[in-house]
Design an enzyme around this catalytic site. Sequence first.
Site, PDB file in Angstrom:
ATOM      1  N   CYS A 197      -2.824   2.068   6.140  1.00 47.25           N
ATOM      2  CA  CYS A 197      -4.218   1.733   5.886  1.00 47.25           C
ATOM      3  C   CYS A 197      -4.348   0.804   4.686  1.00 47.25           C
ATOM      4  O   CYS A 197      -3.868   1.108   3.595  1.00 47.25           O
ATOM      5  CB  CYS A 197      -4.938   3.048   5.634  1.00 47.25           C
ATOM      6  SG  CYS A 197      -6.457   2.880   4.793  1.00 47.25           S
ATOM      7  N   SER A 198      -4.985  -0.342   4.886  1.00 52.52           N
ATOM      8  CA  SER A 198      -5.083  -1.312   3.802  1.00 52.52           C
ATOM      9  C   SER A 198      -6.094  -0.865   2.749  1.00 52.52           C
ATOM     10  O   SER A 198      -6.219  -1.479   1.697  1.00 52.52           O
ATOM     11  CB  SER A 198      -5.473  -2.669   4.352  1.00 52.52           C
ATOM     12  OG  SER A 198      -6.749  -2.563   4.903  1.00 52.52           O
ATOM     13  N   GLU A 199      -6.858   0.188   3.055  1.00 52.97           N
ATOM     14  CA  GLU A 199      -7.799   0.715   2.055  1.00 52.97           C
ATOM     15  C   GLU A 199      -7.042   1.413   0.937  1.00 52.97           C
ATOM     16  O   GLU A 199      -7.581   1.711  -0.110  1.00 52.97           O
ATOM     17  CB  GLU A 199      -8.743   1.750   2.700  1.00 52.97           C
ATOM     18  CG  GLU A 199      -9.657   1.191   3.764  1.00 52.97           C
ATOM     19  CD  GLU A 199     -10.499   0.059   3.234  1.00 52.97           C
ATOM     20  OE1 GLU A 199     -11.220   0.294   2.264  1.00 52.97           O
ATOM     21  OE2 GLU A 199     -10.403  -1.060   3.766  1.00 52.97           O
ATOM     22  N   HIS A 200      -5.764   1.727   1.213  1.00 53.57           N
ATOM     23  CA  HIS A 200      -4.998   2.516   0.262  1.00 53.57           C
ATOM     24  C   HIS A 200      -4.646   1.658  -0.949  1.00 53.57           C
ATOM     25  O   HIS A 200      -3.702   0.860  -0.921  1.00 53.57           O
ATOM     26  CB  HIS A 200      -3.728   3.041   0.937  1.00 53.57           C
ATOM     27  CG  HIS A 200      -2.860   3.852   0.030  1.00 53.57           C
ATOM     28  ND1 HIS A 200      -3.030   5.200  -0.135  1.00 53.57           N
ATOM     29  CD2 HIS A 200      -1.851   3.502  -0.784  1.00 53.57           C
ATOM     30  CE1 HIS A 200      -2.151   5.633  -1.010  1.00 53.57           C
ATOM     31  NE2 HIS A 200      -1.414   4.627  -1.411  1.00 53.57           N
ATOM     32  N   HIS A 221       0.809  -1.228   0.000  1.00 55.27           N
ATOM     33  CA  HIS A 221       0.000   0.000   0.000  1.00 55.27           C
ATOM     34  C   HIS A 221       0.840   1.275   0.000  1.00 55.27           C
ATOM     35  O   HIS A 221       0.541   2.222   0.737  1.00 55.27           O
ATOM     36  CB  HIS A 221      -0.944   0.025   1.215  1.00 55.27           C
ATOM     37  CG  HIS A 221      -1.739  -1.231   1.367  1.00 55.27           C
ATOM     38  ND1 HIS A 221      -2.681  -1.627   0.456  1.00 55.27           N
ATOM     39  CD2 HIS A 221      -1.711  -2.207   2.324  1.00 55.27           C
ATOM     40  CE1 HIS A 221      -3.217  -2.770   0.842  1.00 55.27           C
ATOM     41  NE2 HIS A 221      -2.640  -3.149   1.962  1.00 55.27           N
TER      42      HIS A 221
END
Length: 371
Positions: free
Chosen positions: A86-89, A81
Site C-alpha cells: 500500500c502506497s499510503e504506508h 514503503h
Amino acid sequence: MMMMMTATISDLAQQAHRDLAQRLGDALPAGWRAAYDAHPRHLFLPDRVWVRIEEPLDRAADPDRWLAYAYSDDSVITQLHDGAACSEHGYPISSSCSMPAVAFTMLGHLDPQRGDRILEIGTGTGWTAALLAHQLGDDQVVSVEVDPVVADTARGNLTRAGRRVLVVTGEGAEGYPPGAPYDRVIATCSVHTVPYAWVTQTRPGGVILTPWGSTFENSALLRLTVDHRGAAVGSIVDWATFMRLRTQRPVIPAEPEDFDTIADRGRTNVDLADLLGEHARFGIGLRVPDCRLSWDLGEDGYLSTLWLLAPDSWASVHDTTVRQTGARRLFDEVINAYSWWQHAGRPHRDHYGVTVTAEGQQVWLDDPARP
Ligand SMILES: C[S@@+](CC[C@H](N)C(=O)[O-])C[C@H]1O[C@@H](n2cnc3c(N)ncnc32)[C@H](O)[C@@H]1O
C-alpha cells in the site's frame, strides 16, 4: 549458416562495471578496487528496482536500462514503503543500494585496518557488507538489518557472492552485543541521535561513522572516536544523505486543512536564497527540532512557496508574506536560528562536532567545550 556476434549480459555487465570504475575515478580508492572487482554491483540487485517512487524498472522488460541503472553512480531503490503493497504506508523509499561514490567515500573515512572487526547497521542489498568482507574477512563483519525480507535477500546475495557474512535481523540502534567489541561501526542509514549502544560496543580508539542530521537538514557524515571514558567524540567529515534509521524517522506532518484562513499573517524581507543555503540550513536544523522543510517551485523553476511543517504547526512564505499557525511559530524559530548562524560567523557544516556519552548527545561548534 551465418554466425551472429552477440554480447552476453555478462559481457555487457563487465563492460558497465569497468566503465563505472572509470567514471568514479579517485572516488574509488585504489585500496578498494579489488573488492569492487570481486563484487559486481548488479549481482546484489533484485530484478525489480525503482528509478523513482512511481517508476518501477523490471530487468526482464528492459535489461539494458536495468543494467545502466545498476552501474550508474546513483543509489538504486530496492524497496518502497517498508515492503507494504500500500502506497499510503508512510516513508516511500525504505531500502536501496548505496550510491557507489558515497559508499567508497564512507569506506575511505572508515579506514578499516587488517584484523578489524566491523559492525554495519543497515545491510540493504549486502553490497557494502561484501566489500567490507572482501577487505577484512567474512568472520570480521556483522551486519544488522531491521527488515526481515531485506535481510533474507541480502543473505542470499552474499551467499551467491561466496561470502559468509553474519546478517542479523534486528534493531540496528541496539547494535549486536554478541559480536562486540568492534573496531569500526558503520551505519548506512542516518540518525539524528547516535545510539549509545554503538559507543559501548566499540573498543576505545575505535571509530563510529554514521550519516547524521536533523529533520530540517539530513546531510552530514559524522566520524566519532571512542575514548577510554566511554564517550565518543568527533566531527562532520563529509556530506551524506541517507534514509533514516526506521526508529528515528521524523513524524510526517498532516496537511493543515484550512491553513489559509486560520494562519496568522506577517511580512518578511529575509533573503530566502541565503537562508536556504546548505550550511545555513544545517545550522538552522540544529536549533529548530522536528521541523521539515519543503518548497513549491513556480512555472519559472524558481522558489514559489517555502513550507515549514511540524506535527502540530505549519508555516509558509510566499513572496514577502509569512503565514503561521499551530502550537509553534516555525518561521520565527527559523529566523532566530538563522540569525544565530549569521552571528556565529556563518559556519560551514564541517565546523560542527558531536560528543556522545551515556547521558546523551551534545553538539558543539569548533570545540567540544563550546556546545
Ligand atoms: C541505504 S540502505 C543500506 C544500503 C546498503 N549498505 C547496501 O550496500 O545495499 C539502508 C538500510 O537500512 C535499513 N534500516 C533502517 N532502519 C534500520 C534499523 N533501525 N536497524 C537496522 N537497519 C535499518 C533499511 O531497511 C535499509 O535496508
